[in-house]
Scaffold this motif. Structure first.
Motif: not given
Length: 111
Positions: A62-88
């Protein structure tokens, strides 16, 4: 002694190298390299700022200042569950892109 503001740093490309404009986790820091390079080559990288992607397909933030995460290759709005993904959050979705805050990465999901 103050050396620089830290928005741009010269960093040696990690194993696998850098791809220009693709975010990359180097140690505890997420950077966006200014050009592609092989492992060990020193590259000027940006640590903060507003970037237009890559955003995970289907996310439609929504681009409303909601948290952005990084899943190892791209930005995502969903908390990643993959191994070696940034979960903050690494920044926020705002103004049509991701505003990287330049914080150190402290939480990575490992197997």
């Amino acid at each position: 002694m103050h050396l620089c503001d830290g928005n741009k740093l010269s960093i040696a490309a990690p194993a696998g190298g850098f791809v220009k404009d693709e975010p990359c986790l180097v140690g505890a820091l997420l950077v966006v390299p200014s050009f592609s390079a092989e492992e060990g080559v020193v590259v000027s990288c940006v640590t903060r700022g507003l970037f237009d992607g890559p955003i995970k397909a289907g996310d439609n933030p929504m681009f409303d200042c909601s948290p952005a995460y990084f899943d190892g290759v791209e930005f995502t709005k969903t908390l990643p569950t993959e191994v070696d993904a940034v979960i903050q959050p690494i920044g926020v979705f705002v103004d049509g892109g991701v505003l990287l805050t330049g914080g150190l990465i402290t939480e990575i999901k490992t197997a």
